[in-house]
Design an enzyme around this catalytic site. Structure first.
Site, PDB file in Angstrom:
ATOM      1  N   ARG A  82     -11.771 -33.522 -16.759  1.00 39.95           N
ATOM      2  CA  ARG A  82     -11.343 -34.509 -17.998  1.00 39.95           C
ATOM      3  C   ARG A  82     -12.636 -35.256 -18.674  1.00 39.95           C
ATOM      4  O   ARG A  82     -12.397 -35.365 -19.943  1.00 39.95           O
ATOM      5  CB  ARG A  82     -10.317 -35.322 -17.249  1.00 39.95           C
ATOM      6  CG  ARG A  82      -9.569 -36.098 -18.446  1.00 39.95           C
ATOM      7  CD  ARG A  82      -8.440 -36.993 -17.960  1.00 39.95           C
ATOM      8  NE  ARG A  82      -8.791 -38.062 -16.909  1.00 39.95           N
ATOM      9  CZ  ARG A  82      -7.769 -38.522 -16.190  1.00 39.95           C
ATOM     10  NH1 ARG A  82      -6.549 -38.371 -16.542  1.00 39.95           N
ATOM     11  NH2 ARG A  82      -8.126 -39.568 -15.273  1.00 39.95           N
ATOM     12  N   LYS A 184     -10.179 -39.873 -22.507  1.00 40.26           N
ATOM     13  CA  LYS A 184     -10.210 -41.104 -21.725  1.00 40.26           C
ATOM     14  C   LYS A 184     -11.432 -41.890 -22.311  1.00 40.26           C
ATOM     15  O   LYS A 184     -12.635 -41.939 -21.802  1.00 40.26           O
ATOM     16  CB  LYS A 184     -10.351 -40.847 -20.276  1.00 40.26           C
ATOM     17  CG  LYS A 184      -9.873 -42.102 -19.386  1.00 40.26           C
ATOM     18  CD  LYS A 184      -9.530 -41.654 -17.847  1.00 40.26           C
ATOM     19  CE  LYS A 184      -9.318 -42.939 -17.200  1.00 40.26           C
ATOM     20  NZ  LYS A 184      -8.148 -43.859 -17.527  1.00 40.26           N
TER      21      LYS A 184
HETATM   22  N1  PLP Z   1      -2.318 -42.589 -19.112  1.00 44.47           N
HETATM   23  C1  PLP Z   1      -3.378 -43.636 -19.387  1.00 44.47           C
HETATM   24  C2  PLP Z   1      -3.397 -44.203 -20.714  1.00 44.47           C
HETATM   25  C3  PLP Z   1      -4.240 -44.027 -18.240  1.00 44.47           C
HETATM   26  O1  PLP Z   1      -5.229 -44.866 -18.629  1.00 44.47           O
HETATM   27  C4  PLP Z   1      -4.277 -43.393 -17.089  1.00 44.47           C
HETATM   28  C5  PLP Z   1      -4.898 -43.627 -16.023  1.00 44.47           C
HETATM   29  O2  PLP Z   1      -6.080 -42.980 -15.691  1.00 44.47           O
HETATM   30  C6  PLP Z   1      -3.198 -42.221 -16.779  1.00 44.47           C
HETATM   31  C7  PLP Z   1      -2.560 -42.134 -17.821  1.00 44.47           C
HETATM   32  C8  PLP Z   1      -3.074 -41.709 -15.669  1.00 44.47           C
HETATM   33  O3  PLP Z   1      -4.021 -40.489 -15.462  1.00 44.47           O
HETATM   34  P1  PLP Z   1      -4.539 -40.402 -13.924  1.00 44.47           P
HETATM   35  O4  PLP Z   1      -3.168 -39.853 -13.132  1.00 44.47           O
HETATM   36  O5  PLP Z   1      -5.484 -39.142 -14.056  1.00 44.47           O
HETATM   37  O6  PLP Z   1      -5.362 -41.549 -13.229  1.00 44.47           O
HETATM   38  C1  COI Z   2      -6.951 -45.431 -14.036  1.00 48.28           C
HETATM   39  O1  COI Z   2      -5.646 -45.415 -13.665  1.00 48.28           O
HETATM   40  O2  COI Z   2      -7.830 -44.879 -13.488  1.00 48.28           O
HETATM   41  C2  COI Z   2      -7.144 -46.357 -15.145  1.00 48.28           C
HETATM   42  O3  COI Z   2      -7.853 -45.995 -15.838  1.00 48.28           O
HETATM   43  C3  COI Z   2      -6.355 -47.549 -15.588  1.00 48.28           C
HETATM   44  C4  COI Z   2      -7.165 -48.574 -16.070  1.00 48.28           C
HETATM   45  C5  COI Z   2      -7.258 -48.363 -17.570  1.00 48.28           C
HETATM   46  C6  COI Z   2      -6.687 -49.826 -15.657  1.00 48.28           C
END
Ligand code: PLP
Ligand code: COI
Length: 339
Positions: A82, A184
């Site tokens: 990612r 991200k």
């Molecule tokens: N959506 C957003 C906007 C996030 O910041 C996160 C956190 O990382 C997620 C979804 C969930 O992603 P992940 O499960 O890879 O942490």
């Molecule tokens: C994560 O879950 O890793 C995130 O990036 C969340 C963070 C923005 C608080």
């Protein structure tokens, strides 16, 4: 190893300076000079693109202490992939999966005294990031980049272990239909600060964004993905090009099917049809699985299972996911990388 006296069971999600962080510089077409440093400040040019034009991206992942004393990383190859996508979207050089995982392991090992003990529900959060740096003012990609990984011991992002939180439907959009929602990148999060603070001022945990095209479908939370359990026991999570493709969400789709025997689909979740779902949750690395008690929309709170306790399928998903992360339940092939 010196034993730290931290309140491991009640950590929350707060910055703490740990012993060392990993740094690598990109110059003249390649990454080099990787090192661990005790200095938690970056000295960068005032012209850095990360400061003016938001040329930066980040990741979030966790290391877990297992019962046998070993240390698990959960699907770090997915975070590496990612971050490569985010870098490509913002015209930044990619970090290879091998370098990414090696950096994370070095940071965990060198900060092992900050790794929360098994059974506390806490873990070591890793924050890898890439920023554009160097002398620049024109709207173009930076001449140099820094890849850094630091870590902090954390507990829950929201109320903590399976306590339901209420969320507020925002009038703002966090990302455009063909914008950067699936990467991200910091800009998405800067855009979510005001809506998030307004939601918290009204007593909600955070806001939920609707799709930027029609404002009729749920997209995600500012810091986590959205899922729901339909009245027919289907695990549902929105499909959209403007949400972040979460690794927790992708994992829950697989676990709902393979371990819980549920149907799991990515499909539209219409805000007017919340009555079709008996449970809902926010999922992500920091959020883990946070049950959604209720969603506030058009002057009323729609409550799912309960405002006080997680629904039964949400609990089962939580047990399966965290059991795998902590090493108590066998993981699907390739999900766990030992440090
Ligand atoms: N959506 C957003 C906007 C996030 O910041 C996160 C956190 O990382 C997620 C979804 C969930 O992603 P992940 O499960 O890879 O942490
Ligand atoms: C994560 O879950 O890793 C995130 O990036 C969340 C963070 C923005 C608080």
């Amino acid at each position: 190893m010196e034993h730290l006296q931290l309140d491991w069971n009640n950590l929350g999600f707060n910055y703490m300076k740990t012993d060392v962080r990993y740094i690598s510089h990109w110059r003249n077409g390649k990454w080099h000079e990787s090192y661990l440093t005790e200095d938690n400040h970056l000295h960068i040019s005032e012209g850095s693109t990360a400061l003016h034009y938001g040329q930066q991206c980040f990741e979030g992942m966790k290391a877990y202490r297992c019962k046998d004393g070993s240390i698990n990383l959960f699907r770090p190859d997915q975070n590496a992939a990612r971050m490569q996508h985010s870098c490509a979207r913002l015209l930044m050089p990619m970090v290879s999966t091998a370098q990414f995982i090696d950096a994370c392991k070095q940071v965990v090992k060198a900060n092992e005294r900050f790794l929360p003990p098994y059974g506390t529900g806490s873990s070591l959060y890793l924050r890898p990031f890439v920023i554009g740096v160097g002398d620049n003012i024109g709207l173009c990609s930076a001449p140099e980049f820094i890849f850094c990984v630091f870590c902090i011991p954390v507990g829950g992002l929201f109320k903590g272990r399976l306590k339901p939180s209420n969320f507020f439907i925002s009038d703002y959009d966090r990302a455009a239909p063909n914008g950067t929602g699936a990467a991200k990148v910091g800009g998405n999060y800067a855009a979510s600060l005001l809506p998030g603070s307004e939601a918290r001022a009204f007593g909600f945990a955070d806001c939920i964004y609707l799709d930027p095209m029609t404002h009729g479908k749920i997209e995600e939370v500012g810091s986590a993905n959205f899922f729901a359990i339909s009245n027919y026991n289907t695990f549902v999570t929105p499909r959209s090009p403007s949400i972040l493709p979460g690794i927790t969400r992708a994992s829950l789709i697989e676990l709902a099917q393979s371990r819980l025997g549920l149907n799991a689909v990515e499909e539209d979740v219409y805000i007017e049809n919340l009555g079709n779902y008996k449970e809902a949750g926010a999922c992500g690395t920091a959020a883990v699985i946070t049950p959604i008690g209720g969603i506030y929309y058009k002057d009323r709170l729609h409550v799912f299972h309960s405002e006080n306790e997680a629904g039964p399928l949400t609990q089962l998903l939580f047990n399966e996911l965290t059991g795998i992360q902590n090493g108590d339940i066998e993981a699907p092939a390739g999900w766990i990388e030992k440090v």
